[in-house]
Design a protein around this motif. Structure first.
Motif, PDB file in Angstrom:
ATOM      1  N   THR A  95      -8.260 -25.744 -16.082  1.00 12.99           N
ATOM      2  CA  THR A  95      -6.962 -26.309 -15.697  1.00 12.99           C
ATOM      3  C   THR A  95      -6.223 -25.361 -14.756  1.00 12.99           C
ATOM      4  O   THR A  95      -5.651 -25.782 -13.744  1.00 12.99           O
ATOM      5  CB  THR A  95      -6.104 -26.589 -16.944  1.00 12.99           C
ATOM      6  N   THR A  96      -6.219 -24.084 -15.081  1.00 15.49           N
ATOM      7  CA  THR A  96      -5.536 -23.085 -14.253  1.00 15.49           C
ATOM      8  C   THR A  96      -6.109 -23.056 -12.842  1.00 15.49           C
ATOM      9  O   THR A  96      -5.363 -23.024 -11.854  1.00 15.49           O
ATOM     10  CB  THR A  96      -5.654 -21.701 -14.897  1.00 15.49           C
ATOM     11  N   TYR A  97      -7.421 -23.091 -12.728  1.00 11.07           N
ATOM     12  CA  TYR A  97      -8.046 -23.038 -11.409  1.00 11.07           C
ATOM     13  C   TYR A  97      -7.751 -24.310 -10.607  1.00 11.07           C
ATOM     14  O   TYR A  97      -7.504 -24.241  -9.395  1.00 11.07           O
ATOM     15  CB  TYR A  97      -9.560 -22.843 -11.539  1.00 11.07           C
ATOM     16  N   LEU A  98      -7.778 -25.453 -11.277  1.00 11.22           N
ATOM     17  CA  LEU A  98      -7.529 -26.719 -10.574  1.00 11.22           C
ATOM     18  C   LEU A  98      -6.081 -26.844 -10.120  1.00 11.22           C
ATOM     19  O   LEU A  98      -5.791 -27.511  -9.120  1.00 11.22           O
ATOM     20  CB  LEU A  98      -7.905 -27.900 -11.471  1.00 11.22           C
ATOM     21  N   MET A  99      -5.165 -26.206 -10.835  1.00 10.39           N
ATOM     22  CA  MET A  99      -3.761 -26.248 -10.438  1.00 10.39           C
ATOM     23  C   MET A  99      -3.543 -25.665  -9.040  1.00 10.39           C
ATOM     24  O   MET A  99      -2.591 -26.028  -8.348  1.00 10.39           O
ATOM     25  CB  MET A  99      -2.894 -25.488 -11.450  1.00 10.39           C
ATOM     26  N   ASN A 100      -4.426 -24.771  -8.647  1.00  9.47           N
ATOM     27  CA  ASN A 100      -4.309 -24.166  -7.320  1.00  9.47           C
ATOM     28  C   ASN A 100      -4.762 -25.095  -6.202  1.00  9.47           C
ATOM     29  O   ASN A 100      -4.578 -24.791  -5.028  1.00  9.47           O
ATOM     30  CB  ASN A 100      -5.138 -22.881  -7.255  1.00  9.47           C
ATOM     31  N   LEU A 101      -5.357 -26.233  -6.571  1.00  8.63           N
ATOM     32  CA  LEU A 101      -5.928 -27.147  -5.582  1.00  8.63           C
ATOM     33  C   LEU A 101      -5.140 -28.442  -5.442  1.00  8.63           C
ATOM     34  O   LEU A 101      -5.613 -29.393  -4.817  1.00  8.63           O
ATOM     35  CB  LEU A 101      -7.387 -27.468  -5.967  1.00  8.63           C
ATOM     36  N   ILE A 102      -3.933 -28.493  -6.001  1.00  8.41           N
ATOM     37  CA  ILE A 102      -3.113 -29.700  -5.926  1.00  8.41           C
ATOM     38  C   ILE A 102      -1.658 -29.295  -5.751  1.00  8.41           C
ATOM     39  O   ILE A 102      -1.243 -28.220  -6.204  1.00  8.41           O
ATOM     40  CB  ILE A 102      -3.292 -30.568  -7.199  1.00  8.41           C
ATOM     41  N   LEU A 159      -7.388 -40.954 -12.938  1.00  9.37           N
ATOM     42  CA  LEU A 159      -8.770 -40.764 -12.502  1.00  9.37           C
ATOM     43  C   LEU A 159      -8.838 -40.444 -11.017  1.00  9.37           C
ATOM     44  O   LEU A 159      -9.697 -39.664 -10.581  1.00  9.37           O
ATOM     45  CB  LEU A 159      -9.590 -42.018 -12.815  1.00  9.37           C
ATOM     46  N   GLU A 160      -7.929 -41.009 -10.241  1.00  7.65           N
ATOM     47  CA  GLU A 160      -7.922 -40.720  -8.816  1.00  7.65           C
ATOM     48  C   GLU A 160      -7.546 -39.255  -8.566  1.00  7.65           C
ATOM     49  O   GLU A 160      -8.112 -38.590  -7.684  1.00  7.65           O
ATOM     50  CB  GLU A 160      -6.961 -41.645  -8.076  1.00  7.65           C
ATOM     51  N   VAL A 161      -6.597 -38.734  -9.349  1.00  8.51           N
ATOM     52  CA  VAL A 161      -6.262 -37.309  -9.256  1.00  8.51           C
ATOM     53  C   VAL A 161      -7.492 -36.465  -9.579  1.00  8.51           C
ATOM     54  O   VAL A 161      -7.789 -35.468  -8.901  1.00  8.51           O
ATOM     55  CB  VAL A 161      -5.103 -36.953 -10.208  1.00  8.51           C
ATOM     56  N   THR A 162      -8.226 -36.855 -10.604  1.00  7.13           N
ATOM     57  CA  THR A 162      -9.440 -36.122 -10.972  1.00  7.13           C
ATOM     58  C   THR A 162     -10.445 -36.119  -9.843  1.00  7.13           C
ATOM     59  O   THR A 162     -11.020 -35.078  -9.496  1.00  7.13           O
ATOM     60  CB  THR A 162     -10.071 -36.741 -12.237  1.00  7.13           C
ATOM     61  N   ARG A 163     -10.680 -37.291  -9.261  1.00 12.11           N
ATOM     62  CA  ARG A 163     -11.644 -37.373  -8.162  1.00 12.11           C
ATOM     63  C   ARG A 163     -11.222 -36.499  -6.983  1.00 12.11           C
ATOM     64  O   ARG A 163     -12.055 -35.831  -6.361  1.00 12.11           O
ATOM     65  CB  ARG A 163     -11.819 -38.829  -7.730  1.00 12.11           C
ATOM     66  N   GLU A 164      -9.930 -36.500  -6.673  1.00 10.05           N
ATOM     67  CA  GLU A 164      -9.434 -35.666  -5.576  1.00 10.05           C
ATOM     68  C   GLU A 164      -9.651 -34.183  -5.865  1.00 10.05           C
ATOM     69  O   GLU A 164     -10.069 -33.421  -4.981  1.00 10.05           O
ATOM     70  CB  GLU A 164      -7.950 -35.939  -5.339  1.00 10.05           C
ATOM     71  N   LEU A 165      -9.357 -33.781  -7.086  1.00  6.27           N
ATOM     72  CA  LEU A 165      -9.527 -32.366  -7.447  1.00  6.27           C
ATOM     73  C   LEU A 165     -10.994 -31.953  -7.434  1.00  6.27           C
ATOM     74  O   LEU A 165     -11.332 -30.846  -7.007  1.00  6.27           O
ATOM     75  CB  LEU A 165      -8.906 -32.106  -8.820  1.00  6.27           C
ATOM     76  N   VAL A 166     -11.865 -32.830  -7.914  1.00  6.09           N
ATOM     77  CA  VAL A 166     -13.297 -32.526  -7.895  1.00  6.09           C
ATOM     78  C   VAL A 166     -13.784 -32.370  -6.462  1.00  6.09           C
ATOM     79  O   VAL A 166     -14.517 -31.420  -6.137  1.00  6.09           O
ATOM     80  CB  VAL A 166     -14.089 -33.636  -8.630  1.00  6.09           C
ATOM     81  N   ARG A 167     -13.371 -33.294  -5.588  1.00  4.69           N
ATOM     82  CA  ARG A 167     -13.781 -33.187  -4.182  1.00  4.69           C
ATOM     83  C   ARG A 167     -13.257 -31.897  -3.559  1.00  4.69           C
ATOM     84  O   ARG A 167     -13.973 -31.200  -2.829  1.00  4.69           O
ATOM     85  CB  ARG A 167     -13.281 -34.400  -3.392  1.00  4.69           C
ATOM     86  N   ARG A 168     -12.007 -31.581  -3.857  1.00  2.37           N
ATOM     87  CA  ARG A 168     -11.411 -30.370  -3.283  1.00  2.37           C
ATOM     88  C   ARG A 168     -12.133 -29.123  -3.786  1.00  2.37           C
ATOM     89  O   ARG A 168     -12.407 -28.190  -3.009  1.00  2.37           O
ATOM     90  CB  ARG A 168      -9.921 -30.320  -3.668  1.00  2.37           C
ATOM     91  N   PHE A 169     -12.451 -29.083  -5.065  1.00  4.93           N
ATOM     92  CA  PHE A 169     -13.169 -27.933  -5.619  1.00  4.93           C
ATOM     93  C   PHE A 169     -14.538 -27.805  -4.962  1.00  4.93           C
ATOM     94  O   PHE A 169     -14.927 -26.710  -4.518  1.00  4.93           O
ATOM     95  CB  PHE A 169     -13.325 -28.073  -7.137  1.00  4.93           C
ATOM     96  N   ASN A 170     -15.275 -28.897  -4.908  1.00  2.00           N
ATOM     97  CA  ASN A 170     -16.633 -28.853  -4.368  1.00  2.00           C
ATOM     98  C   ASN A 170     -16.647 -28.458  -2.888  1.00  2.00           C
ATOM     99  O   ASN A 170     -17.553 -27.761  -2.431  1.00  2.00           O
ATOM    100  CB  ASN A 170     -17.320 -30.201  -4.565  1.00  2.00           C
ATOM    101  N   TYR A 173     -15.475 -24.536  -2.770  1.00  2.00           N
ATOM    102  CA  TYR A 173     -16.345 -23.521  -3.375  1.00  2.00           C
ATOM    103  C   TYR A 173     -17.822 -23.899  -3.288  1.00  2.00           C
ATOM    104  O   TYR A 173     -18.575 -23.333  -2.508  1.00  2.00           O
ATOM    105  CB  TYR A 173     -15.929 -23.281  -4.823  1.00  2.00           C
ATOM    106  N   ALA A 174     -18.243 -24.837  -4.099  1.00  2.00           N
ATOM    107  CA  ALA A 174     -19.640 -25.279  -4.115  1.00  2.00           C
ATOM    108  C   ALA A 174     -19.699 -26.602  -4.896  1.00  2.00           C
ATOM    109  O   ALA A 174     -18.842 -26.852  -5.750  1.00  2.00           O
ATOM    110  CB  ALA A 174     -20.531 -24.224  -4.768  1.00  2.00           C
ATOM    111  N   PRO A 175     -20.708 -27.432  -4.625  1.00  2.00           N
ATOM    112  CA  PRO A 175     -20.799 -28.739  -5.298  1.00  2.00           C
ATOM    113  C   PRO A 175     -21.250 -28.614  -6.753  1.00  2.00           C
ATOM    114  O   PRO A 175     -22.421 -28.836  -7.088  1.00  2.00           O
ATOM    115  CB  PRO A 175     -21.817 -29.500  -4.456  1.00  2.00           C
ATOM    116  N   VAL A 176     -20.299 -28.279  -7.609  1.00  2.00           N
ATOM    117  CA  VAL A 176     -20.589 -28.051  -9.027  1.00  2.00           C
ATOM    118  C   VAL A 176     -20.107 -29.214  -9.903  1.00  2.00           C
ATOM    119  O   VAL A 176     -20.804 -29.648 -10.830  1.00  2.00           O
ATOM    120  CB  VAL A 176     -19.924 -26.735  -9.492  1.00  2.00           C
ATOM    121  N   LEU A 177     -18.910 -29.724  -9.608  1.00  2.00           N
ATOM    122  CA  LEU A 177     -18.289 -30.740 -10.460  1.00  2.00           C
ATOM    123  C   LEU A 177     -18.683 -32.153 -10.017  1.00  2.00           C
ATOM    124  O   LEU A 177     -19.185 -32.353  -8.917  1.00  2.00           O
ATOM    125  CB  LEU A 177     -16.767 -30.564 -10.446  1.00  2.00           C
TER     126      LEU A 177
END
Length: 363
Positions: A95-102, A159-170, A173-177
């Motif tokens: 959660t902490t890491y994803l907060m930096n991406l939104i 769910l749309e927020v989740t998808r956006e965060l997953v795309r932003r993370f991948n 950084y790398a395609p992990v999520l």
């Protein structure tokens, strides 16, 4: 990991019919299909604390209530993993890491968050934890690499927020999520079951729920007082089925077999609606039929719940085992996340050696 389901509920009270038709009934069906490699069902006590921080005892008492509802509805711990959110510390880390991406403005635009803030009268003073719970929810889904999330349509913005965060993370950084898809109830009406008072949503806080554990007499009391059509005053008055809670519930729960068993003068719900619309059909007759439908459906659930209630320590044991299993998956995903972010300092042998070489050259 393949196809993975993740879904859960806030343990703020017993589960009601809205939970059942929104996702719980579907979860039970899905665990039996064999189409999914993993199925995680959890109690979101961390998210429940975002608006119950001053009353953790509420959650303490209701963890077992929700577990009993899960098991009595048919969830099988041999086929799905039942766990408690707060015992997975990796969720807080992600959660902490994803907060930096939104951004704050992106969270503010979420219509579900807006509705929840208004419902809880948080407009003037929003707890930060509550405001950020869409990110926490995204972490829940992403940590277990869920491909499918059974939920009501009110959860689609989450769910749309989740998808956006997953795309932003991948991308960062790398395609992990993994990007998840929502699985809505097959029955359109069941996607947002209203309360017995006819209000938009069945909610424990509004006191307009029929609980899975309600006995037959309680169900009848609640059905008898349900909101119908305020213009349908006399028996012969034409009635409206749209916005009529009784007919909404019949849409969600009744079958043609129920008519054959309890109301054989009608073949199906369409015939009952047509009669109500033209007049000559009383609200009480419709309510009695609905009561029979609901109690027939709930009786096996009530019986199983009574059996599970006889061994409460075993309920906690089931949750403990499930949480340990979930933690194994969480630890593995976080190892991948930390590696993708290049913050796995102690595990990166190349990093350690390169730093060692760098400082050796200085000397």
């Amino acid at each position: 990991m393949g196809k993975v389901i993740l879904t859960g509920d806030r343990p703020t009270g017993k589960l009601h019919l809205g939970h059942y038709v929104g996702s719980l009934r579907r979860r039970v069906e899905l665990q039996e299909t064999g189409d999914y490699d993993k199925m995680f069902v959890f109690m979101a006590d961390v998210q429940a604390l975002t608006d119950n921080a001053d009353n953790p005892e509420k959650l303490r008492q209701n963890i077992v209530e929700v577990a009993l509802d899960y098991l009595s509805a048919g969830l099988n711990p041999e086929k799905c993993t039942l766990f408690v959110q707060s015992y997975i510390p990796e969720l807080a880390e992600l959660t902490t890491y994803l907060m930096n991406l939104i951004t704050v403005s992106r969270v503010q635009r979420n219509p579900t968050v807006k509705t929840e803030i208004k419902m809880r009268n948080f407009e003037a003073n929003i707890p930060l934890g509550f405001f950020c719970y869409p990110v926490s929810q995204a972490a829940d889904i992403a940590l277990f690499k869920a491909t499918t999330v059974p939920a009501g349509e009110d959860q689609e913005p989450m769910l749309e927020v989740t998808r956006e965060l997953v795309r932003r993370f991948n991308q960062t950084y790398a395609p992990v999520l993994v990007e998840p898809d929502i699985m809505l109830p097959d029955n359109q009406t069941a996607r947002r079951l209203p309360g017995t008072d006819g209000k938009e949503k069945m909610s424990k806080s509004l006191g307009n729920c029929i609980y899975l554990s309600d006995n037959a007499d309680t169900v009848w009391q609640k059905v008898r007082s349900m909101y119908t059509d305020p213009e349908h005053v006399n028996l012969n008055d034409p009635g409206h089925v749209e916005g009529n809670a009784v007919f909404t519930y019949l849409d969600a729960f009744s079958t043609d077999a129920d008519f054959a068993n309890f109301l054989p003068e009608y073949q199906n719900l369409d015939e009952l609606k047509e009669h109500y619309r033209r007049g000559g059909l009383g609200d009480m007759k419709c309510k009695k039929f609905l009561n029979q439908v609901l109690n027939q459906m709930l009786e096996p659930i009530r019986q199983r719940r009574h059996e599970f209630e006889q061994d409460i320590p075993e309920i906690y044991n089931i949750l403990r085992k499930g949480t340990e299993q979930a933690r194994e998956t969480a630890v593995q995903t976080m190892a991948e996340v930390r590696e993708a972010m290049r913050i796995n300092y102690f595990d990166d042998i190349e990093l350690i050696q390169s730093q060692a070489n760098r400082f050796q050259k200085k000397s």
